[in-house]
Design a protein around this motif. Structure first.
Motif, mmCIF file in Angstrom:
data_model
loop_
_atom_site.group_PDB
_atom_site.id
_atom_site.type_symbol
_atom_site.label_atom_id
_atom_site.label_comp_id
_atom_site.label_asym_id
_atom_site.label_seq_id
_atom_site.Cartn_x
_atom_site.Cartn_y
_atom_site.Cartn_z
ATOM 1 N N HIS A 94 0.843 -1.191 0.000
ATOM 2 C CA HIS A 94 0.000 0.000 0.000
ATOM 3 C C HIS A 94 0.883 1.246 0.000
ATOM 4 O O HIS A 94 1.774 1.394 0.833
ATOM 5 N N VAL A 95 0.625 2.111 -0.962
ATOM 6 C CA VAL A 95 1.311 3.395 -1.068
ATOM 7 C C VAL A 95 0.217 4.450 -1.174
ATOM 8 O O VAL A 95 -0.643 4.369 -2.048
ATOM 9 N N PHE A 96 0.233 5.424 -0.290
ATOM 10 C CA PHE A 96 -0.820 6.446 -0.262
ATOM 11 C C PHE A 96 -0.252 7.779 -0.716
ATOM 12 O O PHE A 96 0.798 8.219 -0.244
ATOM 13 N N GLY A 97 -0.953 8.415 -1.645
ATOM 14 C CA GLY A 97 -0.516 9.700 -2.157
ATOM 15 C C GLY A 97 -0.525 10.775 -1.088
ATOM 16 O O GLY A 97 -1.188 10.660 -0.053
ATOM 17 N N PHE A 232 12.908 4.815 -6.383
ATOM 18 C CA PHE A 232 12.983 6.243 -6.130
ATOM 19 C C PHE A 232 12.363 6.957 -7.319
ATOM 20 O O PHE A 232 12.695 6.674 -8.467
ATOM 21 N N ASP A 233 11.454 7.881 -7.037
ATOM 22 C CA ASP A 233 10.766 8.606 -8.101
ATOM 23 C C ASP A 233 10.721 10.085 -7.745
ATOM 24 O O ASP A 233 10.426 10.446 -6.591
ATOM 25 N N GLN A 234 11.013 10.921 -8.728
ATOM 26 C CA GLN A 234 10.950 12.367 -8.505
ATOM 27 C C GLN A 234 10.401 13.057 -9.740
ATOM 28 O O GLN A 234 10.834 12.791 -10.858
ATOM 29 N N ALA A 235 9.434 13.931 -9.523
ATOM 30 C CA ALA A 235 8.867 14.754 -10.592
ATOM 31 C C ALA A 235 9.073 16.219 -10.236
ATOM 32 O O ALA A 235 8.897 16.618 -9.076
ATOM 33 N N ASN A 236 9.431 17.015 -11.231
ATOM 34 C CA ASN A 236 9.668 18.444 -11.040
ATOM 35 C C ASN A 236 8.901 19.248 -12.071
ATOM 36 O O ASN A 236 8.683 18.784 -13.190
ATOM 37 N N LEU A 253 10.025 7.423 -2.025
ATOM 38 C CA LEU A 253 10.951 6.329 -1.764
ATOM 39 C C LEU A 253 10.118 5.134 -1.320
ATOM 40 O O LEU A 253 9.404 5.205 -0.314
ATOM 41 N N ILE A 254 10.193 4.034 -2.069
ATOM 42 C CA ILE A 254 9.382 2.845 -1.822
ATOM 43 C C ILE A 254 10.328 1.666 -1.654
ATOM 44 O O ILE A 254 11.058 1.310 -2.588
ATOM 45 N N THR A 255 10.353 1.050 -0.465
ATOM 46 C CA THR A 255 11.309 -0.017 -0.172
ATOM 47 C C THR A 255 10.584 -1.244 0.368
ATOM 48 O O THR A 255 9.501 -1.145 0.958
ATOM 49 N N PHE A 277 8.269 -0.196 3.546
ATOM 50 C CA PHE A 277 8.201 1.189 4.026
ATOM 51 C C PHE A 277 8.213 2.094 2.808
ATOM 52 O O PHE A 277 8.953 1.866 1.854
ATOM 53 N N ASN A 278 7.383 3.117 2.825
ATOM 54 C CA ASN A 278 7.443 4.120 1.768
ATOM 55 C C ASN A 278 7.116 5.499 2.323
ATOM 56 O O ASN A 278 6.350 5.633 3.291
ATOM 57 N N ALA A 279 7.720 6.492 1.725
ATOM 58 C CA ALA A 279 7.512 7.884 2.132
ATOM 59 C C ALA A 279 7.301 8.728 0.886
ATOM 60 O O ALA A 279 8.064 8.637 -0.084
ATOM 61 N N ILE A 280 6.266 9.558 0.916
ATOM 62 C CA ILE A 280 5.899 10.422 -0.209
ATOM 63 C C ILE A 280 5.872 11.867 0.272
ATOM 64 O O ILE A 280 5.363 12.161 1.365
#
Length: 661
Positions: A94-97, A232-236, A253-255, A277-280
């Motif tokens: 589960h990854v929550f925006g 690892f994902d990054q949008a600018n 970061l999704i691990t 673990f993931n952090a957005i």
């Protein structure tokens, strides 16, 4: 200009050095409705376009559509329901925006070159990954198997799209032997504003995205392995032409770490357990919108810890999967208002007031083979959902005395019977399930919706949504012809939707009022699809798809964002190394729109696409080049799901190059 010339010169030089050796290109992939695994050898792609985004690939399904607010990060809708009613996971995680405007769906944090498959389960068949109404979408990451001999493999893909000058590079590399597997991928895309069918530039439609993933696996025993993964994902600088603000940074970061054990004897055949673990973090602001009278920043953060443990059982004609699913999520979103002088802040509020969500669920999915021609699939889940709002004061303004914490039980059941009779197959099933309100529906505070121009506030006292569904399918297939019809019907008690409040005043100067999330007595939703395919000759195949949906509330009013009758027809010609594809797709007019939710009549449209590819050997490397055009006739159009009627892209020529080794 240099981005344009480099892939074209490389493409031309490769063609001149090509060897005339026959190779086989990947076959067309067709998503199914109930459970789909899009198996791909190299990466997710379609025959029409090699460099396809995850969103574009999912849109080829007959039961997934998208709400679009720009050219990037579309919001997926399964069975014509909003993303709150679906469970979307990455390898079961589960990854929550972290965006209250839903501008960072989970599908935006992966790339096509690090995905191997997409599993779609409709309705309660998707309850294994969490409580749901519309179903689940599980994005399966690419994995490399252990090898008896040391082996390297990889791929490189590059290309250019002319309409918005999008340049992209993607690469994959993997190593495997008997004890170790190591793999990685990288992707970079950058696009400018696109032009519509009238050749007018659509401002604030640019984006830039970088994505990388790594994985390392070790065989800990003859039948066991340990694997660790990270994305690892990054949008600018992502523009959203349909919104009054844009994104200056989104980062994820999704691990995960997974242990898997196989068994050669007994009922238990496999058991794998994953901790993750993931952090957005997501930062929206209107720095690039000087015309706004009042400026606003909307940063958000989402942190999730979780566990997924699956046991695969088999005994005779019975197969079962038991799954334990648990996670802890903290969602925080802020809203900061400024006058033209941004050094002076005039307002601060938590639009997500530090909301903690804890969930634990136990599910079972079973298949019982009744005979060689029939089987029964059945299962269910029982989950417990806990919410805690640290700053409940914001919710007390509209709901005095609302509880600071709330626990809900979320049961689910489903059953489906399948029968095959020679070249025919039929299925019929049903389901029952609950879902809890989302963070925004339960605890959101003044979340501006630019579609209907209302500020939305949550209600911690909302009841569970309760779904009752029935589904059926019938199909026929022989050597040349395939035909399949599918339908489902949902009756949803306590359907959650926004209604105008008589209290409170808008906080955003662009708002016309305040809406609060409330529960309708019920709502109904019907979905139908018809898929067909026919081999005209050995080398020429036709495919067609027709979909229809109808959604109504308890008073007979139209639900928002329900797709009108849509169609797609395509021809694919393949001869040795050469392929030619053309598609024709469109929607009829959306006559069953909902003015109460900001919708209006959307005219019918039809779009023609065309592409050609050639595959050859270059120094023992399989190489494919592709040229194509989308919206060949440069039609100006907007669909029912385009936020604020923003126009779609006009004619878009594209090139692509892929090398596999």
């Amino acid at each position: 200009m240099k981005y344009l010339l480099s892939p074209l010169f490389l493409l031309a030089s490769l063609v001149m050095n090509a060897q005339d050796q026959e190779t086989t290109t990947d076959s067309i992939q067709q998503l199914e409705a109930v459970q789909v695994t899009a198996k791909v050898k190299k990466s997710i792609a379609t025959a029409m376009k090699m460099n396809i985004s995850v969103d574009e690939f999912l849109a080829s399904s007959d039961n997934i559509s998208f709400i679009k607010r720009g050219a990037y990060a579309w919001e997926p809708m399964l069975n014509n329901m909003s993303s709150e009613r679906a469970t979307i996971t990455i390898d079961g995680m589960h990854v929550f925006g972290a965006c209250t405007d839903k501008m960072d769906p989970i599908t935006s944090y992966v790339e096509s070159n690090n995905l191997a498959a997409v599993n779609i389960s409709s309705g309660q068949q998707g309850s294994a990954n969490g409580a749901t109404v519309s179903g689940s979408v599980d994005l399966k990451r690419k994995t490399t198997p252990f090898s008896m001999q040391p082996k390297w493999n990889g791929s490189y893909r590059s290309g250019f799209e002319f309409n918005n000058q999008q340049f992209y590079n993607q690469g994959n590399l993997a190593y495997a032997d008997q004890q170790w597997v190591a793999q990685g991928s990288v992707s970079y895309r950058k696009a400018n504003n696109y032009s519509d069918g009238n050749t007018n530039e659509v401002a604030h439609s640019q984006f830039e995205k970088f994505n990388a993933s790594v994985g390392l696996a070790h065989k800990t025993g003859k039948l066991s392995s340990l694997r660790v993964d990270a994305i690892f994902d990054q949008a600018n600088d992502v523009g959203y032409p349909a919104l009054p603000m844009d994104l200056w940074l989104s980062r994820a970061l999704i691990t995960s770490a997974t242990f898997k054990q196989l068994y050669q004897e007994g009922w238990l055949r496999a058991w794998d357990t994953k901790i993750y673990f993931n952090a957005i973090e997501h930062y929206m602001d209107d720095t690039t919108r000087p015309e706004n009278l009042v400026h606003m920043d909307m940063p958000g953060w989402s942190t999730t810890y979780g566990l997924v443990s699956k046991a695969h059982l088999m005994k005779g004609n019975w197969h079962s999967e038991m799954q334990l699913n648990a996670y802890d999520n903290l969602s925080i979103a802020e809203m900061r208002m400024y006058p033209q002088d941004r050094s002076e802040r005039t307002m601060f509020a938590y639009s997500w007031p530090w909301v903690t969500t804890r969930f634990a669920g136990l599910s079972t999915n079973n298949t019982l083979e009744l005979s060689a021609q029939s089987e029964l699939q059945f299962g269910g889940a029982l989950g417990i959902n806990y919410n805690y709002s640290k700053y409940i004061d914001f919710n007390w303004i509209f709901h005095p005395g609302a509880p600071q914490e709330k626990t809900r039980w979320l049961p689910s059941l489903y059953a489906t019977y399948h029968q095959s009779i020679q070249q025919f197959d039929v299925a019929i099933g049903g389901g029952y399930g609950h879902r809890a309100p989302s963070v925004s529906e339960g605890y959101g505070y003044y979340i501006y919706n630019s579609f209907d121009r209302y500020d939305y506030v949550g209600n911690p006292n909302l009841k569970n949504e309760i779904s009752y569904e029935v589904n059926a399918s019938a199909g026929f297939q022989n050597d040349k012809l395939s035909l399949k019809a599918k339908a489902n019907y949902f009756y949803i008690d306590n359907y959650i939707i926004g209604k105008i409040l008589n209290m409170g005043s808008p906080m955003n100067y662009q708002s016309v009022g305040v809406k609060g999330y409330t529960s309708l007595a019920y709502a109904t939703l019907f979905n139908f699809s018809l898929d067909a395919g026919y081999f005209i000759t050995k080398n020429l195949q036709w495919k067609g798809m027709l979909t229809y949906a109808r959604g109504m509330d308890n008073e007979g009013g139209n639900l928002p964002f329900i797709r009108p009758l849509s169609y797609q027809t395509s021809l694919q010609y393949q001869y040795q190394q050469f392929g030619l594809q053309t598609t024709f797709n469109g929607d009829l007019a959306q006559e069953h729109y909902s003015p109460a939710y900001g919708e209006d009549l959307t005219p019918a449209y039809a779009i023609w696409n065309l592409s050609a590819d050639y595959t050859f050997k270059l120094y023992h490397f399989e190489t494919t080049v592709q040229l194509g055009a989308e919206n060949v006739l440069n039609q100006y159009y907007s669909t029912y799901a385009d936020w604020g009627n923003i126009p779609r892209m006009g004619r878009n020529l594209f090139t692509a190059l892929q090398i596999n080794f």
